[in-house]
Design a protein around this motif. Sequence first.
Motif, PDB file in Angstrom:
ATOM      1  N   TYR A   6      -9.149  -2.400  -3.661  1.00 15.00           N
ATOM      2  CA  TYR A   6      -7.985  -1.880  -4.384  1.00 15.00           C
ATOM      3  C   TYR A   6      -7.152  -0.960  -3.494  1.00 15.00           C
ATOM      4  O   TYR A   6      -5.932  -1.099  -3.404  1.00 15.00           O
ATOM      5  CB  TYR A   6      -8.448  -1.126  -5.637  1.00 15.00           C
ATOM      6  CG  TYR A   6      -7.324  -0.455  -6.391  1.00 15.00           C
ATOM      7  CD1 TYR A   6      -6.537  -1.171  -7.283  1.00 15.00           C
ATOM      8  CD2 TYR A   6      -7.044   0.891  -6.191  1.00 15.00           C
ATOM      9  CE1 TYR A   6      -5.491  -0.569  -7.969  1.00 15.00           C
ATOM     10  CE2 TYR A   6      -6.002   1.516  -6.871  1.00 15.00           C
ATOM     11  CZ  TYR A   6      -5.228   0.779  -7.759  1.00 15.00           C
ATOM     12  OH  TYR A   6      -4.195   1.393  -8.419  1.00 15.00           O
ATOM     13  N   ILE A   7      -7.835  -0.025  -2.807  1.00 11.38           N
ATOM     14  CA  ILE A   7      -7.134   0.968  -1.995  1.00 11.38           C
ATOM     15  C   ILE A   7      -6.543   0.360  -0.730  1.00 11.38           C
ATOM     16  O   ILE A   7      -5.381   0.590  -0.395  1.00 11.38           O
ATOM     17  CB  ILE A   7      -8.082   2.127  -1.625  1.00 11.38           C
ATOM     18  CG1 ILE A   7      -8.496   2.896  -2.881  1.00 11.38           C
ATOM     19  CG2 ILE A   7      -7.425   3.078  -0.622  1.00 11.38           C
ATOM     20  CD1 ILE A   7      -9.565   3.938  -2.633  1.00 11.38           C
ATOM     21  N   PRO A  38      -1.518  -2.198  -1.109  1.00 13.01           N
ATOM     22  CA  PRO A  38      -0.526  -2.593  -0.097  1.00 13.01           C
ATOM     23  C   PRO A  38       0.172  -3.912  -0.429  1.00 13.01           C
ATOM     24  O   PRO A  38       1.331  -4.113  -0.058  1.00 13.01           O
ATOM     25  CB  PRO A  38      -1.359  -2.717   1.185  1.00 13.01           C
ATOM     26  CG  PRO A  38      -2.501  -1.780   0.985  1.00 13.01           C
ATOM     27  CD  PRO A  38      -2.820  -1.893  -0.478  1.00 13.01           C
ATOM     28  N   LEU A  39      -0.559  -4.806  -1.146  1.00 11.99           N
ATOM     29  CA  LEU A  39       0.067  -6.065  -1.575  1.00 11.99           C
ATOM     30  C   LEU A  39       1.228  -5.795  -2.524  1.00 11.99           C
ATOM     31  O   LEU A  39       2.309  -6.392  -2.406  1.00 11.99           O
ATOM     32  CB  LEU A  39      -0.961  -6.953  -2.284  1.00 11.99           C
ATOM     33  CG  LEU A  39      -1.887  -7.823  -1.448  1.00 11.99           C
ATOM     34  CD1 LEU A  39      -2.733  -8.693  -2.363  1.00 11.99           C
ATOM     35  CD2 LEU A  39      -1.121  -8.678  -0.471  1.00 11.99           C
ATOM     36  N   ILE A  40       1.002  -4.897  -3.479  1.00 13.11           N
ATOM     37  CA  ILE A  40       2.063  -4.565  -4.434  1.00 13.11           C
ATOM     38  C   ILE A  40       3.246  -3.936  -3.704  1.00 13.11           C
ATOM     39  O   ILE A  40       4.408  -4.257  -3.981  1.00 13.11           O
ATOM     40  CB  ILE A  40       1.534  -3.592  -5.513  1.00 13.11           C
ATOM     41  CG1 ILE A  40       0.406  -4.241  -6.320  1.00 13.11           C
ATOM     42  CG2 ILE A  40       2.668  -3.182  -6.451  1.00 13.11           C
ATOM     43  CD1 ILE A  40      -0.234  -3.322  -7.338  1.00 13.11           C
ATOM     44  N   ALA A  41       2.916  -3.021  -2.776  1.00 11.16           N
ATOM     45  CA  ALA A  41       3.983  -2.359  -2.006  1.00 11.16           C
ATOM     46  C   ALA A  41       4.814  -3.377  -1.238  1.00 11.16           C
ATOM     47  O   ALA A  41       6.048  -3.285  -1.175  1.00 11.16           O
ATOM     48  CB  ALA A  41       3.370  -1.333  -1.062  1.00 11.16           C
ATOM     49  N   GLN A  72      -8.455  -4.710  -8.885  1.00  7.59           N
ATOM     50  CA  GLN A  72      -8.218  -5.051  -7.483  1.00  7.59           C
ATOM     51  C   GLN A  72      -8.147  -6.559  -7.281  1.00  7.59           C
ATOM     52  O   GLN A  72      -7.390  -7.048  -6.439  1.00  7.59           O
ATOM     53  CB  GLN A  72      -9.281  -4.414  -6.579  1.00  7.59           C
ATOM     54  CG  GLN A  72     -10.706  -4.865  -6.793  1.00  7.59           C
ATOM     55  CD  GLN A  72     -11.694  -4.051  -5.963  1.00  7.59           C
ATOM     56  OE1 GLN A  72     -11.350  -3.065  -5.330  1.00  7.59           O
ATOM     57  NE2 GLN A  72     -12.951  -4.473  -5.968  1.00  7.59           N
ATOM     58  N   TYR A  73      -8.934  -7.304  -8.077  1.00  9.48           N
ATOM     59  CA  TYR A  73      -8.903  -8.768  -7.960  1.00  9.48           C
ATOM     60  C   TYR A  73      -7.732  -9.369  -8.744  1.00  9.48           C
ATOM     61  O   TYR A  73      -7.195 -10.416  -8.351  1.00  9.48           O
ATOM     62  CB  TYR A  73     -10.228  -9.358  -8.430  1.00  9.48           C
ATOM     63  CG  TYR A  73     -11.380  -8.969  -7.528  1.00  9.48           C
ATOM     64  CD1 TYR A  73     -11.443  -9.421  -6.210  1.00  9.48           C
ATOM     65  CD2 TYR A  73     -12.384  -8.123  -7.977  1.00  9.48           C
ATOM     66  CE1 TYR A  73     -12.479  -9.054  -5.366  1.00  9.48           C
ATOM     67  CE2 TYR A  73     -13.429  -7.744  -7.148  1.00  9.48           C
ATOM     68  CZ  TYR A  73     -13.477  -8.208  -5.841  1.00  9.48           C
ATOM     69  OH  TYR A  73     -14.507  -7.832  -5.014  1.00  9.48           O
TER      70      TYR A  73
END
Length: 488
Positions: free
Chosen positions: A275-276, A281-284, A349-350
């Motif tokens: 998640y961290i 970072p994917l969302i960002a 996270q998944y």
Amino acid sequence: MKNYFSYKDSSYFTLKKIFLLIFLGFISSIVLSNYYLVKYDKYRDDGYSHVMLKDETMRIWYQAAKIVEDVKNGKNFFLSGDVTSTKPLPQRLVAIYSLLSGHEIIKEWKPNIKIKLGGKLPFLIIQSLAYYLALIYLVLKISKIFPIENCFYIVFFLTFEHTIFQYHLSFWSESFYFTLQILVLGLLLGNSHKILDNLLIGILLGLLFLQRSVGIFYLMPIIIYFLFSYRSKSIKPIIASVIGYTLIVSLVGFYNYKKTNLFYIFPIEGKRDIYIYFSTPLIAQKEKINENEVGKKEVQRFYKWLKDNNIKLKDDYDLDKITSVESLSHLIKNEKDIIKLYDRLNKRQYEIIFENPLIAVKQAIKRLIHFSVLDPIHNYYYNEHRGQNKKPVFIKSKTHKNWIPYRIIYTLLIYFVCFFGLVYFLKQKNYQLLLLLLLSIFYYIILFGWTGMPRLFVPNLIYLSFFFGNGLVLLMNLLKKNNLIINN
């Protein structure tokens, strides 16, 4: 086994020379450990932050100090300390060292935690001694499988390759982890069907998990190895190793139950790391915003989830100042509810990955490449640069950028030699050991390749040493055969 390629007379290489090599490695580790301590066993400019013990290593020594305090106050050693979110063994090893040596870990607890200077060299010597004794054990095993010349180069790699070697000079959890890897590998090389031997394998696999959380599933490739190698005779080894493993990990579950009234084994860090370091970072990247903004949005999402699930929070908090979901755990009153939060975080996270498959795959491939580049300078610059709080952090510094080409060249040279090691295994038709080594390497790649962190790749070098040592002998003999090198 047949030695298809012989570069020198086998009498040139002996077990005595290999043991001398190991001894020189051990002495080198002591000398450089002392150098590192003289240079870095100190405080930063703020007067209390320790240079070497920072981040993960600081948490390990802090938790060890709490264990020591509990023991001195009459508590049971195995039930002392706080709830552990990760790596229960390293802090216990430090605590044992403190109790046996009398070394005080913490000089001052308030207003800021201040590590006591001095008294750390014996700890580094012990972890190096454990590693090099394990190498002696491994030599006795591999000398029955490979020509002595090949054994020499395998051990040379394990003794002096600096990506491995640097961790004996540090307080990271790697050095003891490497030792456990080697002991497990040595036992597996014995191809024993005895219950006691395989019970011990399971116990060591359990300790592997206790030393570093990445070891939690390593039993699975071992079971696959047993099934393919022992076939109809694999039942007893599998059952014995599972029992040994279960005995150790059950201790973690029991400890957590005594602390929280909840029996669980899977570490908290395993429920939030993706998640961290990957999902947010994917969302960002998708929304083209910075990770702090992502953090604030996620905090609002999880805060709503906490309220919807009637999880009780502390009274005094300012939600606007909380920028990470993990920080929300500090607001939760009940320990069981904290575990529920991390369970939800694990699902989240998944969810993010499955909602963004193309970006996830692209990022995973990029990180896998970075993950596989060796970093033999990590420990030095951690102490020299990041440990002293220089700006910017080392990974974003010009020095880090300048080192990248050299690291890539070094890595490609290692892999080039290892390729010939793969050829050697195929020529020898040693498919059983090849399977074990490849399963082990793929295990760490699958579990941690997504991080892009070269430090997490290092356990693979224990297995790659077999490819390097055998590949180097094959390569030298091929060069000799084509009159490209001189045979002394």
